[in-house]
Design a protein around this motif. Structure first.
Motif, short mmCIF file in Angstrom:
data_model
loop_
_atom_site.label_atom_id
_atom_site.label_comp_id
_atom_site.label_asym_id
_atom_site.label_seq_id
_atom_site.Cartn_x
_atom_site.Cartn_y
_atom_site.Cartn_z
N THR A 63 -48.88 11.57 -66.07
CA THR A 63 -48.19 10.79 -67.03
C THR A 63 -46.69 11.31 -67.20
N TYR A 64 -45.95 10.42 -67.30
CA TYR A 64 -44.62 10.68 -67.70
C TYR A 64 -44.31 10.85 -69.18
N ASP A 65 -43.72 12.11 -69.63
CA ASP A 65 -43.07 12.45 -70.74
C ASP A 65 -42.01 13.26 -70.86
N GLU A 66 -40.82 12.62 -71.39
CA GLU A 66 -39.62 13.51 -71.02
C GLU A 66 -39.55 15.07 -71.89
N PHE A 67 -40.66 14.97 -72.88
CA PHE A 67 -40.64 16.22 -73.66
C PHE A 67 -41.71 17.45 -73.03
N CYS A 68 -42.31 16.79 -72.20
CA CYS A 68 -43.31 17.71 -71.73
C CYS A 68 -42.85 19.13 -71.09
N GLY A 69 -43.30 20.18 -71.12
CA GLY A 69 -42.92 21.44 -70.78
C GLY A 69 -43.07 22.49 -71.88
N LYS A 70 -43.22 22.00 -73.11
CA LYS A 70 -43.48 22.85 -74.32
C LYS A 70 -44.75 23.04 -74.53
N ASP A 71 -45.22 24.18 -75.42
CA ASP A 71 -46.24 24.69 -75.45
C ASP A 71 -47.22 23.67 -76.29
N ILE A 72 -46.62 22.76 -77.19
CA ILE A 72 -47.33 21.94 -77.89
C ILE A 72 -46.68 20.51 -77.59
N LEU A 73 -47.48 19.60 -77.33
CA LEU A 73 -46.73 18.00 -77.00
C LEU A 73 -47.40 17.37 -77.73
N TYR A 125 -49.04 7.22 -75.99
CA TYR A 125 -50.43 7.34 -76.73
C TYR A 125 -51.18 6.03 -76.55
N ASN A 126 -50.64 4.85 -76.53
CA ASN A 126 -51.50 3.56 -76.49
C ASN A 126 -51.99 3.81 -74.98
N TYR A 127 -51.23 4.41 -74.11
CA TYR A 127 -51.75 4.03 -72.44
C TYR A 127 -52.85 5.32 -72.52
N LEU A 128 -52.63 6.31 -72.98
CA LEU A 128 -53.73 7.60 -72.72
C LEU A 128 -54.96 7.37 -73.47
N ILE A 129 -54.69 7.13 -74.90
CA ILE A 129 -55.77 7.04 -75.92
C ILE A 129 -56.23 5.85 -76.11
N LYS A 130 -55.68 4.63 -76.13
CA LYS A 130 -56.33 3.33 -76.18
C LYS A 130 -56.50 2.65 -75.07
N ALA A 131 -55.79 2.82 -74.02
CA ALA A 131 -56.33 2.18 -72.71
C ALA A 131 -57.27 2.89 -71.75
N ARG A 132 -56.64 4.28 -71.65
CA ARG A 132 -57.47 5.18 -70.86
C ARG A 132 -58.65 6.04 -71.70
N ARG A 133 -58.77 5.72 -72.92
CA ARG A 133 -59.72 6.12 -73.75
C ARG A 133 -59.99 7.67 -73.57
N ILE A 146 -54.81 16.53 -69.06
CA ILE A 146 -53.98 15.43 -68.46
C ILE A 146 -52.91 16.26 -67.99
N TYR A 147 -52.55 15.57 -66.60
CA TYR A 147 -51.29 16.36 -66.13
C TYR A 147 -49.96 15.43 -66.56
#
Length: 223
Positions: free
Chosen positions: A4-14, A21-29, A36-37
């Motif tokens: 999954t693409y997120d421009e802020f990933c790399g931090k200890d907390i994301l 959110y809509n894709y991972l939590i609502k669509a992919r459940r 998640i990578y």
């Protein structure tokens, strides 16, 4: 999806929200404790996160691990694509990204319609989705050039896809930069700027659409 693409990933907390959110939590459940990578497509790392908390509009994930993982085509191909209808570009650019094309410069050639505008931001969104699906660790670099003459000045050893008795198959190991014409091909003035030994063609007498030509050329050189 490979990541999954997120421009802020790399931090200890994301924190994820909105479209991610809509894709991972609502669509992919996905649920709490799912792993998640992610990639930010700015560095070469892939990041593994675990979902720690989910509420109605956001989720919090904790970094588990990170690993440098470069997935690219070893061959570097720079395509000069003479400007065609942006809808055509949007339809085919993901295929070029999956092949591993390194860079595309959109060239306003003599036969390009000057009212066509290249929306780099929109194309980058398409490329990000493409890389997420195929696993590529970056996306095609995109530029715009005002004409073929300028493109030739700014690049070395430029090849041109045109009608030629020299088949692209016989030159594919040498071609690092290749220009593909728009609908109508190249003008006489443009052809006068070509290095004659750098003109290649397909083993076909049929006239190809620009999008057919660029995908076919990319496949021959890279795959």
């Amino acid at each position: 999806m490979q990541f999954t693409y997120d421009e802020f990933c790399g931090k200890d907390i994301l924190e994820i929200k909105d479209d991610v959110y809509n894709y991972l939590i609502k669509a992919r459940r996905h649920k709490i404790d799912d792993e998640i990578y992610f990639r930010n497509l700015k560095d070469d790392n892939i990041y593994l996160y675990k979902i720690n908390n989910i509420d109605k509009k956001r989720a919090i994930l904790n970094l588990i691990s990170s690993e440098e993982k470069i997935l690219l085509n070893e061959n570097k191909l720079h395509l000069g694509w003479c400007v065609v209808d942006p809808k055509t570009v949007e339809k085919y650019i993901a295929s070029l990204n999956e092949m591993g094309v390194d860079k595309i410069t959109f060239i306003y050639a003599d036969y390009s319609q000057k009212n066509f505008k290249i929306n780099i931001e929109k194309l980058e969104k398409i490329l990000i989705n493409s890389s997420s699906q195929c696993g590529r660790s970056n996306i095609i670099k995109l530029e715009v050039s005002k004409n073929i003459e300028q493109f030739i000045k700014e690049n070395e050893n430029v090849y041109f896809l045109d009608f030629s008795t020299v088949c692209i198959d016989n030159k594919k190991d040498e071609i690092k930069t290749l220009v593909i014409g728009c609908e109508g091909g190249f003008s006489k003035n443009e052809r006068d700027t070509f290095t004659k030994d750098n003109i290649v063609g397909f083993n076909s007498n049929l006239i190809l659409r620009s999008e057919t030509a660029i995908v076919s050329a990319g496949a021959k050189i890279l795959l």
